[in-house]
Motif scaffolding. Structure first.
Motif, PDB file in Angstrom:
ATOM      1  N   PHE A  91       4.381   6.523   0.822  1.00  0.00           N
ATOM      2  CA  PHE A  91       3.104   5.975   0.380  1.00  0.00           C
ATOM      3  C   PHE A  91       3.247   4.462   0.218  1.00  0.00           C
ATOM      4  CE2 PHE A  91       3.370  10.292  -1.510  1.00  0.00           C
ATOM      5  CZ  PHE A  91       2.323  10.888  -0.830  1.00  0.00           C
ATOM      6  N   ASN A  92       2.109   3.775   0.148  1.00  0.00           N
ATOM      7  CA  ASN A  92       2.154   2.332  -0.071  1.00  0.00           C
ATOM      8  C   ASN A  92       2.040   1.958  -1.545  1.00  0.00           C
ATOM      9  OD1 ASN A  92      -0.504   2.934  -0.508  1.00  0.00           O
ATOM     10  ND2 ASN A  92      -1.314   1.670   1.150  1.00  0.00           N
ATOM     11  N   THR A  93       2.123   2.956  -2.422  1.00  0.00           N
ATOM     12  CA  THR A  93       2.128   2.740  -3.870  1.00  0.00           C
ATOM     13  C   THR A  93       3.345   3.436  -4.468  1.00  0.00           C
ATOM     14  OG1 THR A  93       0.768   4.701  -4.263  1.00  0.00           O
ATOM     15  CG2 THR A  93      -0.399   2.603  -3.947  1.00  0.00           C
ATOM     16  N   ASP A  94       3.495   3.359  -5.796  1.00  0.00           N
ATOM     17  CA  ASP A  94       4.590   4.047  -6.514  1.00  0.00           C
ATOM     18  C   ASP A  94       4.004   5.201  -7.332  1.00  0.00           C
ATOM     19  OD1 ASP A  94       5.977   1.915  -5.496  1.00  0.00           O
ATOM     20  OD2 ASP A  94       6.366   0.966  -7.411  1.00  0.00           O
ATOM     21  N   PRO A  95       3.744   6.339  -6.710  1.00  0.00           N
ATOM     22  CA  PRO A  95       3.086   7.420  -7.440  1.00  0.00           C
ATOM     23  C   PRO A  95       4.028   8.128  -8.408  1.00  0.00           C
ATOM     24  CG  PRO A  95       3.684   8.174  -5.263  1.00  0.00           C
ATOM     25  CD  PRO A  95       4.039   6.713  -5.320  1.00  0.00           C
ATOM     26  N   THR A  96       3.449   8.672  -9.489  1.00  0.00           N
ATOM     27  CA  THR A  96       4.207   9.577 -10.357  1.00  0.00           C
ATOM     28  C   THR A  96       4.404  10.887  -9.617  1.00  0.00           C
ATOM     29  OG1 THR A  96       3.319   8.597 -12.374  1.00  0.00           O
ATOM     30  CG2 THR A  96       4.207  10.819 -12.556  1.00  0.00           C
ATOM     31  N   ARG A 183       8.819   8.354 -10.989  1.00  0.00           N
ATOM     32  CA  ARG A 183       8.007   7.720  -9.961  1.00  0.00           C
ATOM     33  C   ARG A 183       8.811   7.603  -8.659  1.00  0.00           C
ATOM     34  NH1 ARG A 183       4.733   2.770 -12.968  1.00  0.00           N
ATOM     35  NH2 ARG A 183       3.056   4.080 -13.797  1.00  0.00           N
ATOM     36  N   ALA A 186       7.379   2.981  -3.455  1.00  0.00           N
ATOM     37  CA  ALA A 186       6.590   2.850  -2.231  1.00  0.00           C
ATOM     38  C   ALA A 186       7.485   2.872  -1.002  1.00  0.00           C
ATOM     39  CB  ALA A 186       5.783   1.550  -2.278  1.00  0.00           C
ATOM     40  N   ASN A 187       6.943   3.464   0.066  1.00  0.00           N
ATOM     41  CA  ASN A 187       7.625   3.523   1.365  1.00  0.00           C
ATOM     42  C   ASN A 187       8.913   4.355   1.326  1.00  0.00           C
ATOM     43  OD1 ASN A 187       5.675   1.735   2.580  1.00  0.00           O
ATOM     44  ND2 ASN A 187       6.714   0.048   1.514  1.00  0.00           N
TER      45      ASN A 187
END
Length: 207
Positions: A91-96, A183, A186-187
Motif C-alpha cells: 500500500f502507499n500508506t502505513d495501515p494498521t 502497522r 508503506a510499499n
C-alpha cells in the motif's frame, strides 16, 4: 472511659451483693474489693483490645480479597491475519494490520475489528508478532504503543529468496487504556494466511 466502665460495673455488682446480704443497710453501697476492681479494669482493657484486633482482622481479610481479585484478572490474546491465501499489500500508506482470525482473547482486550489491543489494567505485558512473506517485496512490520514506535521486524526485497519469515517481541509497562497495535510500512507486504502471520500478547504482572 475503660476505667469508668469497670468501676461502675464493680459498684453495681457489689451494691447488689450488699443489698442481698443486709436488708437493714439496703440503702448503703459497699465499695468493691480492690482485687476484684483491678480484675474488672483489666477485663475492660482486654475487651477493648479484642475489639481492636477484630477490626484489624477484618481490614486484613478485605485486603486479601482485593489481592485475590487482582490475581484473577487474566489477559491473553493471540490472532492471525486470516484473509485467505493472498498477500496483504503493498500500500502507499502505513495501515494498521488487522488480525481477523482470533485464536484466543481472554479478557476481551484485543479488537478483531480494529487490530488494536487496549490494556484493561496497568501492568507489564508481553507482545510478539511474526510474519510469513514472499521475497519479491520488502517486509516491515512495526509495533506501536499509542503513537510511539517501539520495535519492528523487516526484510529486504530479494529475487533469489522465495519466502521470508521473521518476527520480534517486547515487554511493555502499560497504564490502563494504553493501545498496542501493528502497522505495516508503506510499499511492503505480508502473507495473509490463517496460520503464519500472527500477533500475541498477555499480561505478565499487574501493577
Amino acid at each position: 472511659m475503660k476505667m469508668n466502665f469497670a468501676i461502675t460495673l464493680c459498684l453495681i455488682v457489689f451494691c447488689g451483693l450488699s443489698l442481698a446480704q443486709d436488708e437493714d443497710d439496703a440503702t448503703e453501697c459497699s465499695p468493691c474489693e480492690p482485687g476484684l476492681c483491678d480484675f474488672l479494669i483489666g477485663f475492660g482493657a482486654m475487651t477493648e483490645k479484642l475489639a481492636d484486633s477484630e477490626t484489624r482482622l477484618k481490614d486484613t481479610e478485605k485486603q486479601i480479597v482485593e489481592l485475590q481479585n487482582k490475581e484473577r484478572i487474566k489477559v491473553i490474546f493471540s490472532a492471525a491475519v486470516g484473509v485467505g491465501h493472498k498477500n496483504i499489500g503493498p500500500f502507499n500508506t502505513d495501515p494498521t494490520l488487522i488480525y481477523r482470525r482470533v485464536i484466543t482473547n481472554i479478557g476481551g482486550a484485543y479488537s478483531q475489528s480494529t487490530g488494536v489491543f487496549t490494556a484493561p489494567v496497568a501492568g507489564v505485558y508481553y507482545f510478539s508478532f511474526f510474519y510469513h512473506a514472499g521475497g519479491e517485496h520488502p517486509v516491515n512490520l512495526r509495533l506501536y504503543k499509542n503513537n510511539e514506535l517501539i520495535v519492528d521486524t523487516s526484510d529486504h526485497q530479494s529475487k533469489e529468496d522465495g519466502a521470508d519469515n521473521g518476527g520480534n517481541a517486547v515487554s511493555l509497562q502499560l497504564t490502563q487504556g494504553d493501545r498496542v497495535y501493528i502497522r505495516m510500512a508503506a510499499n511492503t507486504h505480508v502473507w495473509g494466511g490463517d496460520l503464519p502471520t500472527t500477533f500475541t500478547g498477555y499480561l505478565v504482572a499487574q501493577m
